[in-house]
Design a protein around this motif. Structure first.
Motif, short mmCIF file in Angstrom:
data_model
loop_
_atom_site.label_atom_id
_atom_site.label_comp_id
_atom_site.label_asym_id
_atom_site.label_seq_id
_atom_site.Cartn_x
_atom_site.Cartn_y
_atom_site.Cartn_z
N ILE A 69 -4.47 -2.96 -1.40
CA ILE A 69 -5.43 -2.38 -2.35
C ILE A 69 -6.32 -1.36 -1.65
N THR A 70 -6.69 -1.64 -0.42
CA THR A 70 -7.51 -0.69 0.34
C THR A 70 -6.75 0.62 0.58
N ILE A 71 -5.51 0.52 1.00
CA ILE A 71 -4.70 1.72 1.22
C ILE A 71 -4.59 2.52 -0.08
N SER A 72 -4.27 1.84 -1.16
CA SER A 72 -4.11 2.49 -2.46
C SER A 72 -5.39 3.18 -2.92
N THR A 73 -6.51 2.48 -2.79
CA THR A 73 -7.79 3.03 -3.24
C THR A 73 -8.21 4.22 -2.38
N LEU A 74 -8.07 4.11 -1.08
CA LEU A 74 -8.43 5.23 -0.21
C LEU A 74 -7.58 6.46 -0.51
N PHE A 75 -6.28 6.24 -0.77
CA PHE A 75 -5.42 7.36 -1.12
C PHE A 75 -5.88 8.00 -2.43
N GLY B 157 0.82 -1.21 0.00
CA GLY B 157 0.00 0.00 0.00
C GLY B 157 0.86 1.26 0.00
N ALA B 158 1.91 1.27 0.81
CA ALA B 158 2.82 2.42 0.87
C ALA B 158 3.53 2.62 -0.48
N ILE B 159 3.96 1.52 -1.08
CA ILE B 159 4.60 1.62 -2.40
C ILE B 159 3.62 2.21 -3.41
N SER B 160 2.39 1.76 -3.36
CA SER B 160 1.37 2.28 -4.29
C SER B 160 1.14 3.77 -4.08
N VAL B 161 1.07 4.19 -2.84
CA VAL B 161 0.89 5.61 -2.54
C VAL B 161 2.09 6.42 -3.06
N LEU B 162 3.30 5.94 -2.81
CA LEU B 162 4.50 6.64 -3.28
C LEU B 162 4.55 6.72 -4.81
#
Length: 177
Positions: free
Chosen positions: A84-90, A17-22
Motif C-alpha cells: 500500500i505504501t508503494i502504491s500510494t507513493l506512486f 506494490g509493483a502490481i499496483s504500480v503497473l
C-alpha cells in the motif's frame, strides 16, 4: 520480528506494490476513466486478496506448517503495509507531481459518474448537490486524499488480515501441547 515473516512480507509487499504500480500505469496510459470503473476496483480487491492468500500459504510452508494466528496476521499486514505504501507513493508522484491534469480529469469523471449513479437511484437533488460539493472539497487524488485513502486501505488490509489469519492459521491440537 521473525526473519522468515519479514522476508516473506517484504517479498509479497514489493510484488503487490509493483502490481499496483503497473495497473495504475496501464489505466493511466490506456484510459484515465478506468480509475473510476467500479468493476475493475472490485476485481483488484479480489486480486490482492488472492495474493494475500497465496502469501499466507507460502508463509505457512516457510514456517514448516506451524503458523499461529499472530504470525499469520503479522506476515499479511507487513506485506500489505509495504504494498500500500508503494502504491500510494506512486500515486502521489503521478497525480501531484508528474501530471496534475490527470488528477483533475479523474476527479471530474468521478464526480460525473457519482452524480449519474445517484440520479439513477432517485436520490434527492439536494443530496446529490451536497455529495458533489463534498467530492469537490475533498478530491480523492490529491496528496491529502491519497493519504486519507492510505489510512482506509490499511484499515481494510487489517480487517482482511484478521479474517485470513483466522482461516489460514495452523490448527492446534490442545492434547499435543
Amino acid at each position: 520480528m521473525n526473519e522468515v515473516i519479514k522476508k516473506n512480507g517484504i517479498k509479497f509487499g514489493v510484488i503487490s506494490g509493483a502490481i499496483s504500480v503497473l495497473i495504475s500505469l496501464t489505466f493511466y496510459l490506456i484510459d484515465i476513466k478506468l480509475f473510476i470503473n467500479p468493476w475493475l476496483g472490485f476485481s483488484l480487491i479480489l486480486l490482492y486478496l488472492a495474493i494475500g492468500i497465496y502469501q499466507l500459504i507460502e508463509l505457512k510452508k516457510d514456517l514448516n506448517g506451524k503458523m499461529p494466528f499472530k504470525e499469520a496476521f503479522t506476515g499479511y499486514f507487513y506485506a500489505a503495509v509495504i504494498g500500500i505504501t508503494i502504491s500510494t507513493l506512486f500515486s502521489i508522484l503521478l497525480f501531484n507531481v508528474i501530471d496534475t491534469e490527470a488528477r483533475d480529469l479523474i476527479t471530474e469523471n468521478l464526480i460525473t459518474y457519482q452524480a449519474e449513479q445517484l440520479q439513477k437511484w432517485n436520490v434527492p437533488s439536494e443530496t446529490i448537490k451536497k455529495t458533489i460539493k463534498d467530492m469537490k472539497d475533498n478530491p480523492q487524488f490529491t496528496i491529502g486524499g491519497l493519504t486519507k485513502g492510505y489510512g482506509f486501505s490499511l484499515l481494510g488490509a487489517a480487517i482482511f488480515g484478521l479474517i485470513l489469519a483466522a482461516i489460514m492459521k495452523s490448527k492446534t491440537n490442545p492434547l499435543n501441547e
